[in-house]
Design a protein around this motif. Structure first.
Motif, PDB file in Angstrom:
ATOM      1  N   TRP A   3      16.678  -0.308  -0.297  1.00 18.08           N
ATOM      2  CA  TRP A   3      16.049  -0.490   1.027  1.00 18.08           C
ATOM      3  C   TRP A   3      17.083  -0.313   2.104  1.00 18.08           C
ATOM      4  O   TRP A   3      17.759  -1.087   2.368  1.00 18.08           O
ATOM      5  CB  TRP A   3      15.363  -1.656   1.263  1.00 18.08           C
ATOM      6  CG  TRP A   3      14.587  -1.961   2.534  1.00 18.08           C
ATOM      7  CD1 TRP A   3      14.976  -2.568   3.845  1.00 18.08           C
ATOM      8  CD2 TRP A   3      13.159  -1.344   2.704  1.00 18.08           C
ATOM      9  NE1 TRP A   3      13.951  -2.272   4.588  1.00 18.08           N
ATOM     10  CE2 TRP A   3      12.915  -1.816   4.320  1.00 18.08           C
ATOM     11  CE3 TRP A   3      12.359  -0.702   2.173  1.00 18.08           C
ATOM     12  CZ2 TRP A   3      11.972  -1.382   4.812  1.00 18.08           C
ATOM     13  CZ3 TRP A   3      11.085  -0.290   2.697  1.00 18.08           C
ATOM     14  CH2 TRP A   3      10.896  -0.550   4.112  1.00 18.08           C
ATOM     15  N   SER A  59       6.654  -3.226  -4.448  1.00 14.67           N
ATOM     16  CA  SER A  59       5.888  -1.740  -4.080  1.00 14.67           C
ATOM     17  C   SER A  59       4.478  -2.328  -4.454  1.00 14.67           C
ATOM     18  O   SER A  59       4.181  -2.534  -5.693  1.00 14.67           O
ATOM     19  CB  SER A  59       6.492  -0.734  -4.779  1.00 14.67           C
ATOM     20  OG  SER A  59       5.751   0.446  -4.819  1.00 14.67           O
ATOM     21  N   SER A  69       1.224  -2.805  -9.306  1.00 15.89           N
ATOM     22  CA  SER A  69       1.950  -3.382  -8.205  1.00 15.89           C
ATOM     23  C   SER A  69       3.107  -4.137  -8.807  1.00 15.89           C
ATOM     24  O   SER A  69       2.874  -4.669  -9.977  1.00 15.89           O
ATOM     25  CB  SER A  69       1.184  -4.049  -7.131  1.00 15.89           C
ATOM     26  OG  SER A  69       0.216  -3.217  -6.657  1.00 15.89           O
ATOM     27  N   LEU A 181       9.404   4.608  -7.473  1.00 16.48           N
ATOM     28  CA  LEU A 181       8.800   5.021  -6.327  1.00 16.48           C
ATOM     29  C   LEU A 181       9.943   4.989  -5.150  1.00 16.48           C
ATOM     30  O   LEU A 181      10.606   4.069  -4.901  1.00 16.48           O
ATOM     31  CB  LEU A 181       7.650   4.304  -5.673  1.00 16.48           C
ATOM     32  CG  LEU A 181       7.123   4.703  -4.467  1.00 16.48           C
ATOM     33  CD1 LEU A 181       6.104   5.923  -4.899  1.00 16.48           C
ATOM     34  CD2 LEU A 181       6.155   3.734  -3.899  1.00 16.48           C
ATOM     35  N   ARG A 317       1.151   4.098  -6.021  1.00 17.95           N
ATOM     36  CA  ARG A 317       1.491   3.235  -5.108  1.00 17.95           C
ATOM     37  C   ARG A 317       1.716   4.066  -3.766  1.00 17.95           C
ATOM     38  O   ARG A 317       2.488   3.537  -2.563  1.00 17.95           O
ATOM     39  CB  ARG A 317       2.880   2.532  -5.465  1.00 17.95           C
ATOM     40  CG  ARG A 317       2.549   1.359  -6.538  1.00 17.95           C
ATOM     41  CD  ARG A 317       3.774   1.009  -7.002  1.00 17.95           C
ATOM     42  NE  ARG A 317       4.500   1.925  -8.060  1.00 17.95           N
ATOM     43  CZ  ARG A 317       5.852   1.943  -8.321  1.00 17.95           C
ATOM     44  NH1 ARG A 317       6.583   1.218  -7.761  1.00 17.95           N
ATOM     45  NH2 ARG A 317       6.265   2.772  -9.164  1.00 17.95           N
ATOM     46  N   VAL A 322       5.638  -1.149   0.774  1.00 14.95           N
ATOM     47  CA  VAL A 322       7.091  -1.178   0.019  1.00 14.95           C
ATOM     48  C   VAL A 322       8.158  -1.667   0.765  1.00 14.95           C
ATOM     49  O   VAL A 322       8.122  -1.513   1.974  1.00 14.95           O
ATOM     50  CB  VAL A 322       7.522   0.211  -0.461  1.00 14.95           C
ATOM     51  CG1 VAL A 322       7.650   1.301   0.676  1.00 14.95           C
ATOM     52  CG2 VAL A 322       8.429   0.102  -1.303  1.00 14.95           C
ATOM     53  N   ALA A 336       4.586   3.418   2.109  1.00 14.77           N
ATOM     54  CA  ALA A 336       5.219   4.300   1.167  1.00 14.77           C
ATOM     55  C   ALA A 336       4.611   5.614   1.603  1.00 14.77           C
ATOM     56  O   ALA A 336       3.850   6.465   0.725  1.00 14.77           O
ATOM     57  CB  ALA A 336       5.180   4.209  -0.328  1.00 14.77           C
ATOM     58  N   SER A 339       7.049  10.079   0.174  1.00 13.99           N
ATOM     59  CA  SER A 339       7.435   9.438  -1.047  1.00 13.99           C
ATOM     60  C   SER A 339       7.133  10.322  -2.255  1.00 13.99           C
ATOM     61  O   SER A 339       6.366  11.246  -2.236  1.00 13.99           O
ATOM     62  CB  SER A 339       6.935   7.900  -0.958  1.00 13.99           C
ATOM     63  OG  SER A 339       5.332   8.165  -1.230  1.00 13.99           O
ATOM     64  N   GLU A 341       6.883   9.645  -6.878  1.00 10.96           N
ATOM     65  CA  GLU A 341       7.249   8.875  -8.234  1.00 10.96           C
ATOM     66  C   GLU A 341       8.040   9.592  -9.114  1.00 10.96           C
ATOM     67  O   GLU A 341       7.653  10.674  -9.256  1.00 10.96           O
ATOM     68  CB  GLU A 341       5.871   8.396  -8.711  1.00 10.96           C
ATOM     69  CG  GLU A 341       5.000   7.673  -7.948  1.00 10.96           C
ATOM     70  CD  GLU A 341       3.910   7.096  -8.576  1.00 10.96           C
ATOM     71  OE1 GLU A 341       3.098   6.002  -8.289  1.00 10.96           O
ATOM     72  OE2 GLU A 341       3.377   7.944  -9.496  1.00 10.96           O
TER      73      GLU A 341
END
Length: 382
Positions: A3, A59, A69, A181, A317, A322, A336, A339, A341
């Protein structure tokens, strides 16, 4: 996990504990689990800045069903806030501070190939047109429709490769990676820090050309666009109404500003409020805000039902909350967006557009293509 924004934030590795949940109760189940962990945790935090001490990253699925989740407590955290750096270790017993060593630089994906996801571009334009018919009939005011692309490489992809590029090229966004993610979202769903609650609302988009003078003209056009201003107003109103029960006072600007990103420009509004003394955690605030009009539509319930009926894919997601949270309930959760996956050598990219009665399907497809650019470019070779 990651993050980061403008070089600040946290990078983590390892898993000390995790909570996997799904369904309508996914937020409340995760919140209850976190409160139970915090209640029995012994924390030594000499740094005492946002992100130090005991934290978790999470997330959450866009829809109640289907979708899984996750809330994860990392084993090791390396953090930065301003000129302060720290290392946090988390475990069930006394643990040694890990040795931090420089690792080999990640390699780019090999022989990356892109293909349509659930729908082709032409099929998705048909879905947009179907939504416009419903909107023109007065059934609802706005619906957000998304589409996906599939990227496949010859070997498993090192997620650090796209993360490094996203973090450097989109430093005004929040670069994240949680449980596969990853992305760089321009939209902060909610921040809670020492009693102050803030949310950045984005709705209304125009693609940049790379010509600064022409882009300024486009920004002015965006700021006057009745279609985009209408879409933005719906989104701001939904955020303000969702936060109001949790705040003693709020500030909602009357007019948006234009946020300039490398590939697109957005109409943006920063909503702020003062949390009640017994206020909800940032995760509980995120649950109250999700889904906002910016990712669902207006009225939200009808829009989400239409998404499930006509969109033609499982969002997973994508467009869900997130972010991270500390033991005091402070933290940040973004939406999110921008983004994808990642699963071994396969990456599924997402992009969405707000559809209103005046929307043109061809223009919306072009906008979706522009929103794929950040993640798509991040996967490319050097």
């Amino acid at each position: 996990m990651t993050w980061l924004r403008r070089g600040e934030g946290v990078i983590t590795w390892g898993v000390a504990a995790e909570c996997r949940t799904s369904g309508e109760a996914r937020f409340s189940d995760a919140s209850t689990w976190w409160r139970n962990v915090v209640r029995v945790a012994a924390v030594a935090d000499e740094v005492e800045v946002p992100g130090s001490g005991l934290i978790c990253l999470g997330s959450f699925a866009f829809a109640d069903e289907p979708g899984d989740s996750v809330l994860v407590i990392p084993r090791v955290v390396v953090g930065r806030r301003g000129d302060r750096f720290w290392v946090t270790t988390i475990g069930s017993a006394a643990v040694e501070t890990p040795r931090l060593e420089t690792q080999d630089a990640p390699e780019p994906p090999v022989n990356l190939v892109f293909a349509d996801g659930a729908l082709s571009g032409a099929e998705w334009e048909g879905v947009v047109w179907e939504a416009v018919l419903h909107l023109n009939a007065g059934e609802l005011d706005k619906v957000v429709l998304a589409r996906d692309l599939i990227a496949t490489a010859d070997a498993p992809i090192d997620v650090r490769w796209p993360l490094r590029r996203l973090g450097s090229e989109y430093e005004m966004c929040w670069t994240f990676h949680v449980d596969g993610l990853f992305g760089a979202t321009p939209e902060l769903l909610v921040r809670r820090e020492k009693g102050l609650v803030t949310s950045r609302v984005l709705a209304g988009t125009i693609r940049r050309t790379g010509d600064d003078e022409h882009d300024l003209t486009l920004a002015a056009t965006l700021a006057r666009s009745s279609k985009d201003l209408e879409e933005h107003e719906y989104a701001v109103r939904s955020v303000a109404e969702a936060l109001e029960p949790y705040c003693t006072s709020m500030n909602v600007p009357e007019t948006p500003f234009v946020l300039h990103l490398p590939n697109v420009m957005h109409l943006a509004t920063d909503v702020a409020g003062v949390a009640h003394d017994s206020g909800a955690s940032v995760l509980e605030l995120a649950a109250a805000l999700h889904p906002s009009a910016a990712v669902g539509g207006t009225p939200t319930k009808l829009a989400v039902e239409m998404i499930a009926e006509i969109e033609g894919m499982d969002r997973g997601r994508y467009a869900g909350p997130v972010g991270w949270m500390n033991a005091h309930g402070d933290g940040e959760f973004g939406i999110a967006l921008r983004s994808a996956e990642i699963d071994g050598a396969r990456v599924r990219l997402f992009a969405g557009c707000g559809i209103v009665a005046g929307s043109d399907p061809e223009a919306e497809l072009a906008e979706a293509q522009a929103k794929f650019v950040p993640v798509r470019d991040s996967l490319a070779g050097a």
